[in-house]
Design an enzyme around this catalytic site. Structure first.
Site, PDB file in Angstrom:
ATOM      1  N   HIS A   1       0.855  -1.197   0.000  1.00  0.00           N
ATOM      2  CA  HIS A   1       0.000   0.000   0.000  1.00  0.00           C
ATOM      3  C   HIS A   1       0.888   1.244   0.000  1.00  0.00           C
ATOM      4  CE1 HIS A   1      -3.202   2.799   1.131  1.00  0.00           C
ATOM      5  NE2 HIS A   1      -4.031   1.833   0.779  1.00  0.00           N
TER       6      HIS A   1
ATOM      7  N   ASP B   1      -7.893  -5.294  -0.059  1.00  0.00           N
ATOM      8  CA  ASP B   1      -8.378  -6.181  -1.129  1.00  0.00           C
ATOM      9  C   ASP B   1      -8.010  -7.643  -0.909  1.00  0.00           C
ATOM     10  OD1 ASP B   1      -7.663  -3.397  -3.085  1.00  0.00           O
ATOM     11  OD2 ASP B   1      -9.658  -4.286  -2.920  1.00  0.00           O
TER      12      ASP B   1
HETATM   13  C1  SDX Z   1      -6.265  -0.045  -2.920  1.00  0.00           C
HETATM   14  O1  SDX Z   1      -4.432   4.470  -2.016  1.00  0.00           O
HETATM   15  C2  SDX Z   1      -5.440   3.865  -1.342  1.00  0.00           C
HETATM   16  O2  SDX Z   1      -5.857   4.264  -0.286  1.00  0.00           O
HETATM   17  C3  SDX Z   1      -6.020   2.648  -2.105  1.00  0.00           C
HETATM   18  C4  SDX Z   1      -7.012   1.791  -1.338  1.00  0.00           C
HETATM   19  C5  SDX Z   1      -8.303   2.538  -1.042  1.00  0.00           C
HETATM   20  O3  SDX Z   1      -8.975   2.175  -0.060  1.00  0.00           O
HETATM   21  O4  SDX Z   1      -8.692   3.399  -1.876  1.00  0.00           O
HETATM   22  O5  SDX Z   1      -6.430   1.369  -0.114  1.00  0.00           O
HETATM   23  C6  SDX Z   1      -7.410   0.561  -2.155  1.00  0.00           C
HETATM   24  O6  SDX Z   1      -6.078   0.300  -4.062  1.00  0.00           O
HETATM   25  C7  SDX Z   1      -5.363  -1.018  -2.219  1.00  0.00           C
HETATM   26  C8  SDX Z   1      -4.163  -1.521  -3.116  1.00  0.00           C
HETATM   27  C9  SDX Z   1      -4.685  -2.660  -4.029  1.00  0.00           C
HETATM   28  N1  SDX Z   1      -3.654  -3.016  -5.011  1.00  0.00           N
HETATM   29  C10 SDX Z   1      -2.979  -4.194  -4.922  1.00  0.00           C
HETATM   30  O7  SDX Z   1      -3.116  -5.007  -4.003  1.00  0.00           O
HETATM   31  C11 SDX Z   1      -2.012  -4.457  -6.076  1.00  0.00           C
HETATM   32  C12 SDX Z   1      -0.687  -5.025  -5.541  1.00  0.00           C
HETATM   33  N2  SDX Z   1       0.005  -3.943  -4.799  1.00  0.00           N
HETATM   34  C13 SDX Z   1       0.886  -3.121  -5.545  1.00  0.00           C
HETATM   35  O8  SDX Z   1       0.868  -3.083  -6.894  1.00  0.00           O
HETATM   36  C14 SDX Z   1       1.420  -1.895  -4.789  1.00  0.00           C
HETATM   37  O9  SDX Z   1       1.771  -2.310  -3.534  1.00  0.00           O
HETATM   38  C15 SDX Z   1       0.528  -0.685  -4.712  1.00  0.00           C
HETATM   39  C16 SDX Z   1       0.028  -0.272  -6.047  1.00  0.00           C
HETATM   40  C17 SDX Z   1      -0.628  -0.927  -3.799  1.00  0.00           C
HETATM   41  C18 SDX Z   1       1.366   0.461  -4.119  1.00  0.00           C
HETATM   42  O10 SDX Z   1       2.315   0.777  -5.042  1.00  0.00           O
HETATM   43  P1  SDX Z   1       3.492   1.849  -4.721  1.00  0.00           P
HETATM   44  O11 SDX Z   1       3.221   2.564  -3.456  1.00  0.00           O
HETATM   45  O12 SDX Z   1       3.723   2.643  -5.955  1.00  0.00           O
HETATM   46  O13 SDX Z   1       4.726   0.910  -4.417  1.00  0.00           O
HETATM   47  P2  SDX Z   1       5.763   0.408  -5.515  1.00  0.00           P
HETATM   48  O14 SDX Z   1       5.001  -0.167  -6.675  1.00  0.00           O
HETATM   49  O15 SDX Z   1       6.735   1.507  -5.782  1.00  0.00           O
HETATM   50  O16 SDX Z   1       6.471  -0.791  -4.737  1.00  0.00           O
HETATM   51  C19 SDX Z   1       7.569  -0.547  -3.840  1.00  0.00           C
HETATM   52  C20 SDX Z   1       8.379  -1.843  -3.850  1.00  0.00           C
HETATM   53  C21 SDX Z   1       8.785  -2.271  -5.258  1.00  0.00           C
HETATM   54  O17 SDX Z   1       9.954  -3.081  -5.158  1.00  0.00           O
HETATM   55  P3  SDX Z   1      11.422  -2.347  -5.326  1.00  0.00           P
HETATM   56  O18 SDX Z   1      11.352  -1.471  -6.565  1.00  0.00           O
HETATM   57  O19 SDX Z   1      11.641  -1.578  -4.046  1.00  0.00           O
HETATM   58  O20 SDX Z   1      12.386  -3.517  -5.491  1.00  0.00           O
HETATM   59  O21 SDX Z   1       7.570  -2.921  -3.354  1.00  0.00           O
HETATM   60  C22 SDX Z   1       7.366  -3.884  -4.394  1.00  0.00           C
HETATM   61  C23 SDX Z   1       7.687  -3.195  -5.697  1.00  0.00           C
HETATM   62  O22 SDX Z   1       8.108  -4.118  -6.680  1.00  0.00           O
HETATM   63  N3  SDX Z   1       5.964  -4.278  -4.313  1.00  0.00           N
HETATM   64  C24 SDX Z   1       5.518  -5.534  -4.436  1.00  0.00           C
HETATM   65  C25 SDX Z   1       4.128  -5.451  -4.250  1.00  0.00           C
HETATM   66  N4  SDX Z   1       3.776  -4.184  -4.024  1.00  0.00           N
HETATM   67  C26 SDX Z   1       4.909  -3.458  -4.069  1.00  0.00           C
HETATM   68  N5  SDX Z   1       6.167  -6.682  -4.700  1.00  0.00           N
HETATM   69  C27 SDX Z   1       5.396  -7.803  -4.754  1.00  0.00           C
HETATM   70  N6  SDX Z   1       4.054  -7.828  -4.565  1.00  0.00           N
HETATM   71  C28 SDX Z   1       3.391  -6.659  -4.324  1.00  0.00           C
HETATM   72  N7  SDX Z   1       2.076  -6.662  -4.146  1.00  0.00           N
END
Ligand code: SDX
Length: 406
Positions: free
Chosen positions: A284, A341
């Site tokens: 998140h 989620d």
């Molecule tokens: C919602 O914003 C809100 O409030 C949203 C929400 C709401 O109520 O409205 O809470 C609802 O949208 C919840 C999120 C649902 N999405 C997912 O579950 C999809 C999977 N999660 C990700 O794609 C990600 O964690 C996000 C999109 C939620 C957040 O993305 P960020 O903040 O841009 O983080 P990032 O993509 O820059 O990740 C940081 C690091 C990366 O690795 P490095 O580059 O440091 O090596 O963490 C890794 C990412 O690769 N990473 C994950 C991951 N999420 C982040 N690696 C594996 N699995 C994951 N799920």
């Protein structure tokens, strides 16, 4: 300085004084507004709607009470609540002409496509949207009709006749009734399902400046009407990284189940950047601790499946994934925890809601939050149209070359 002592650096004069702009792709460190609706502390896992902790509201409130609280800023008195509920009840029908829209959608149409287009179409039936009275009535119409549109889209997808709203039922009972009743036989709304739905909707009701809510504020900042602005928010929520994640989570758990349940293989895959695989429902932008909603949803999933006598192997896989990930350095050093989620889909499945309706359920929950934010920006005397700047990286000036000479 905010009421929770958050500090923001005001850069409104930065470009005029320095020629420079701030640069923050994804707005991870950028405050777009001041808001009095929802407070989140991502480090401590705190979520409050208008100051009330989500744990208390989830345990004690009807979803319609939370709608009133988010939109009006205070919990309703009994008299205000009764009047609000009454209005929602008597505005739950959609214009009979709107039923014709459903004949035009493909049978395979995703219910999010139907919901966003039908909500936008409401502005053609209720074009008066300027005065406070118009807005107040359109807020009621939207909250009341969105559940009918969602339930009708489900009936359309399974070829069953629409079931009209019943005025003797609560908001959540009515939705379940419209989804699962059939005209040919009596239908009793199961209390355990109605209670679970109420909890899920309360937990999704608002979440400050997330992608879809910021979209609603962006569209509303230009003066677009309520229906058009919320329709944009519904489309923004659909993305798999945002509200579409609940559908992705279940499809991921089904993939793991079909692949022999080897969840450790998928934790390793998620850690391998070249795999492009993410553990959906994990991580998140704001919560760097447990998403408080995930805890409540996990407990509810356990309770509801137990009460229904349902043994869902996907719940076991989800719990195993969570246990392994929360001990793994990759997830711990990136503060990746289950988000809202991760468990919601398990609950929706237990309620009998099909996977492609999951994000619609998220939208129905988020409606009061979107409405509250749209109203906040509409009523802001300092409100300005949202118009971010950019850093241009394209070609510098060059002369046009006629087609014959290229
Ligand atoms: C919602 O914003 C809100 O409030 C949203 C929400 C709401 O109520 O409205 O809470 C609802 O949208 C919840 C999120 C649902 N999405 C997912 O579950 C999809 C999977 N999660 C990700 O794609 C990600 O964690 C996000 C999109 C939620 C957040 O993305 P960020 O903040 O841009 O983080 P990032 O993509 O820059 O990740 C940081 C690091 C990366 O690795 P490095 O580059 O440091 O090596 O963490 C890794 C990412 O690769 N990473 C994950 C991951 N999420 C982040 N690696 C594996 N699995 C994951 N799920």
């Amino acid at each position: 300085m905010g009421s929770e002592n958050e500090v923001g650096i005001d850069v409104t004069a930065l470009r005029k004084q320095s020629g420079a702009i701030t640069y923050d792709p994804g707005y991870g460190n950028t405050g777009s507004c001041e808001s009095a609706i929802t407070f989140i502390d991502g480090e401590k896992g705190i979520l409050r709607y208008r100051g009330y902790p989500i744990e208390e509201l989830a345990e004690r409130c009807h979803f319609t009470e939370v709608c009133y609280l988010l939109i009006n800023g205070e919990l309703p008195t009994q008299q205000q609540y009764d009047a609000f509920h009454n209005e929602l009840t008597y505005h739950s029908l959609i214009h009979e002409d709107m039923k014709k829209f459903f004949e035009g959608y493909a049978i395979t149409a995703h219910p999010m496509a139907i919901l966003s287009s039908m909500v936008s179409a409401l502005s053609s039936y209720y074009p008066h949207a300027e005065s406070d009275e118009d807005v107040d009535l359109n807020v009621i119409r939207l909250l009341a009709k969105a559940t009918t549109i969602a339930a009708f889209s489900y009936k359309k997808s399974i070829g069953q006749p629409f079931v009209y709203p019943a005025n003797n039922l609560s908001y959540t009972e009515n939705f379940i009734h419209m989804m699962f009743a059939v005209p040919s036989e009596p239908y009793e709304v199961p209390e355990v399902i109605a209670d679970a739905l109420n909890l899920v909707l309360v937990l999704h009701a608002d979440h400050e400046q997330n992608c879809s809510t910021s979209t609603v504020r962006m569209v509303g900042s230009g003066g677009a009407n309520l229906f058009a602005s919320i329709s944009a928010g519904i489309s923004a929520l659909w993305g798999p990284l945002h509200g579409g994640a609940n559908q992705e989570v279940i499809e991921m758990l089904q993939r793991i189940r079909d692949d022999g349940g080897n969840y450790k293989k998928y934790v390793d895959l998620a850690k391998d950047r070249s795999s492009n695989f993410r553990l959906m429902g994990f991580g998140h932008r704001v919560y760097k601790n447990f998403d408080p909603r995930a805890r409540l949803l996990k407990a509810s999933a356990d309770r509801v499946l137990d009460q229904l006598g349902v043994d869902d192997p996907l719940l076991d896989i989800a719990k195993n994934l969570e246990a392994v990930a929360l001990e793994d350095e990759y997830f711990l050093e990136r503060n990746l925890y289950p988000n809202v989620d991760f468990y919601s889909g398990i609950l929706y499945r237990a309620m009998g809601i099909p996977t492609d309706m999951f994000t619609v359920m998220f939208a129905l929950g988020r409606l009061p939050g979107w409405i509250a934010h749209w109203r906040e920006i509409r009523d802001d005397p300092k409100g300005r149209i949202h118009r971010p700047r950019q850093i241009y990286t394209g070609p510098t000036e060059r002369p046009y070359v006629p087609l014959a000479e290229r």
